[in-house]
Design a protein around this motif. Structure first.
Motif, mmCIF file in Angstrom:
data_model
loop_
_atom_site.group_PDB
_atom_site.id
_atom_site.type_symbol
_atom_site.label_atom_id
_atom_site.label_comp_id
_atom_site.label_asym_id
_atom_site.label_seq_id
_atom_site.Cartn_x
_atom_site.Cartn_y
_atom_site.Cartn_z
ATOM 1 N N TYR A 141 0.825 -1.219 0.000
ATOM 2 C CA TYR A 141 0.000 0.000 0.000
ATOM 3 C C TYR A 141 0.859 1.269 0.000
ATOM 4 N N ALA A 142 2.047 1.176 0.629
ATOM 5 C CA ALA A 142 2.839 2.398 0.854
ATOM 6 C C ALA A 142 3.585 2.880 -0.389
ATOM 7 N N PHE A 143 3.961 1.935 -1.277
ATOM 8 C CA PHE A 143 4.802 2.317 -2.421
ATOM 9 C C PHE A 143 4.094 2.071 -3.743
ATOM 10 N N SER A 144 4.389 2.943 -4.693
ATOM 11 C CA SER A 144 3.935 2.621 -6.045
ATOM 12 C C SER A 144 5.091 1.930 -6.780
ATOM 13 N N ASN A 145 6.303 1.930 -6.163
ATOM 14 C CA ASN A 145 7.512 1.352 -6.754
ATOM 15 C C ASN A 145 7.793 -0.023 -6.122
ATOM 16 N N GLU A 146 7.821 -1.092 -6.953
ATOM 17 C CA GLU A 146 7.893 -2.457 -6.418
ATOM 18 C C GLU A 146 9.186 -2.786 -5.685
ATOM 19 N N ALA A 147 10.338 -2.267 -6.214
ATOM 20 C CA ALA A 147 11.625 -2.591 -5.591
ATOM 21 C C ALA A 147 11.663 -2.005 -4.173
ATOM 22 N N LEU A 148 11.212 -0.769 -4.023
ATOM 23 C CA LEU A 148 11.190 -0.149 -2.696
ATOM 24 C C LEU A 148 10.211 -0.882 -1.781
ATOM 25 N N ALA A 149 9.091 -1.334 -2.342
ATOM 26 C CA ALA A 149 8.091 -2.063 -1.537
ATOM 27 C C ALA A 149 8.711 -3.340 -0.971
ATOM 28 N N ASP A 150 9.519 -4.052 -1.777
ATOM 29 C CA ASP A 150 10.160 -5.288 -1.294
ATOM 30 C C ASP A 150 11.143 -4.982 -0.175
ATOM 31 N N GLU A 151 11.939 -3.930 -0.377
ATOM 32 C CA GLU A 151 12.938 -3.558 0.633
ATOM 33 C C GLU A 151 12.228 -3.219 1.965
ATOM 34 N N PHE A 152 11.172 -2.426 1.883
ATOM 35 C CA PHE A 152 10.492 -2.002 3.108
ATOM 36 C C PHE A 152 9.673 -3.124 3.739
ATOM 37 N N SER A 153 9.275 -4.093 2.935
ATOM 38 C CA SER A 153 8.542 -5.217 3.490
ATOM 39 C C SER A 153 9.437 -5.936 4.520
ATOM 40 N N ARG A 154 10.746 -6.081 4.191
ATOM 41 C CA ARG A 154 11.693 -6.700 5.136
ATOM 42 C C ARG A 154 11.884 -5.815 6.362
ATOM 43 N N ILE A 155 12.045 -4.492 6.117
ATOM 44 C CA ILE A 155 12.271 -3.553 7.223
ATOM 45 C C ILE A 155 11.062 -3.545 8.173
ATOM 46 N N PHE A 156 9.859 -3.463 7.610
ATOM 47 C CA PHE A 156 8.657 -3.415 8.449
ATOM 48 C C PHE A 156 8.472 -4.728 9.221
ATOM 49 N N ALA A 157 8.841 -5.872 8.597
ATOM 50 C CA ALA A 157 8.687 -7.159 9.293
ATOM 51 C C ALA A 157 9.575 -7.195 10.537
ATOM 52 N N GLU A 158 10.797 -6.642 10.422
ATOM 53 C CA GLU A 158 11.706 -6.602 11.585
ATOM 54 C C GLU A 158 11.166 -5.679 12.682
ATOM 55 N N ARG A 159 10.361 -4.697 12.270
ATOM 56 C CA ARG A 159 9.888 -3.697 13.238
ATOM 57 C C ARG A 159 8.385 -3.829 13.496
ATOM 58 N N ALA A 160 7.875 -5.055 13.399
ATOM 59 C CA ALA A 160 6.414 -5.243 13.455
ATOM 60 C C ALA A 160 5.802 -4.703 14.746
ATOM 61 N N ARG A 161 6.551 -4.851 15.867
ATOM 62 C CA ARG A 161 5.965 -4.405 17.150
ATOM 63 C C ARG A 161 5.750 -2.906 17.179
ATOM 64 N N VAL A 162 6.789 -2.166 16.758
ATOM 65 C CA VAL A 162 6.681 -0.708 16.808
ATOM 66 C C VAL A 162 5.720 -0.209 15.716
ATOM 67 N N LEU A 163 5.687 -0.923 14.588
ATOM 68 C CA LEU A 163 4.755 -0.558 13.514
ATOM 69 C C LEU A 163 3.315 -0.697 14.021
#
Ligand code: COA
Length: 248
Positions: A141-163
């Protein structure tokens, strides 16, 4: 870019510093100060790590006002008052700073945010039960750019509690009636920036601000989603520079 640390109450609050400018950037849910690297390099200012994010210390945060308290104190310590730039949750924090600590606000830049930030119940539920799936969904939902979406998917998964904490605070944030009734009147110069394809805080949220903040200027950036400062940094920086230069 330089990292600096401020002591605020008993907490260490970390910031990244670019060229000297009275601008303070506030990131959104599950992000940190590095989100603003391209703005720090090109436009300048300071990007803060909210408590529980990036290099800042952990703290008990109960609502958006708690975040506003730490940012307002940091601005007071650093330069007295600043242009406050807030993205998404950071935009909610910026609005609370304006309401609760108006003296620290020279101008507001509200990026991909809204006067009310309800969150899809499915996202909140998944964050509790299946954090990796939730992280994927938020990034999509956050990105219209797929490569950035993949990168942030990993980042957000690591930070799921704070997210999850951040998104639950967003879900409770609601100033719609205060704007509509005229109880809340923003009377500092205000820039609204939104990506044309923003699926999390749609363009209509910025249009609402435009209709309720007399000084507001709105820039809609084409081919960009919610993370407009990353996806279209040149266009974003041009709009920000143009706004900031006219303030002096
Ligand atoms: N500015 C202006 N209008 C707003 C608004 C804002 N920030 N937030 C909500 N509204 C409006 C909606 O457009 C809607 O108007 P309408 O009845 O004319 O269509 C009305 O207020 C009620 O909307 P909402 O509060 O969103 O409740 P809802 O029950 O209709 O929908 C969601 C709830 C979660 C489905 C919806 O808010 C959504 O899709 N959110 C975006 C996705 C998301 O999770 N974003 C995360 C933001 S951090």
């Amino acid at each position: 870019m330089e990292g600096i640390t401020l002591d605020i109450d008993a907490l260490k609050i970390s910031l990244l510093k670019g060229k000297e400018k009275d601008i303070v950037y506030i990131h959104g849910s599950g992000c940190d100060a590095t989100l603003w690297e391209k703005q720090l390099e090109d436009v300048g200012g300071y990007a803060i790590d909210l408590p529980n994010h990036g290099q800042s210390c952990a703290a008990e945060i109960r609502d958006i006002s708690d975040y506003a308290y730490f940012v307002a104190k940091a601005v007071k310590k650093l330069m007295g008052s600043a242009v406050i730039v807030g993205h998404s949750l950071g935009g909610a924090v910026a609005q609370k700073i304006y309401i609760e600590y108006p003296k620290v606000v020279k101008a507001l830049v509200l990026v991909g945010t809204g006067a009310r930030l309800r969150v899809l119940p499915e996202i909140l539920k998944l964050l509790k039960e299946k954090p990796e799936e939730a992280a994927k969904m938020v990034s999509k939902y956050a990105f219209s750019n797929e490569a950035l979406a993949d990168e942030f998917s990993r980042i957000f998964a690591e930070r799921a509690r704070v997210l999850r904490l951040d998104l639950s605070l967003c879900d409770k944030f609601d100033l719609l009636e205060d704007y509509r009734s005229g109880k809340l009147k923003i009377d500092v110069p205000t820039l609204l920036v939104v990506g044309e394809k923003d699926a999390l805080t749609p363009v209509k949220y910025s249009e609402f601000f435009k209709n309720h903040i007399p000084s507001a200027e709105m820039v809609m950036i084409q081919e960009a989603g919610h993370m407009v400062m990353l996806e279209k940094s040149e266009e974003f920086n041009r709009a920000l520079k143009n706004f900031v230069e006219r303030l002096q």
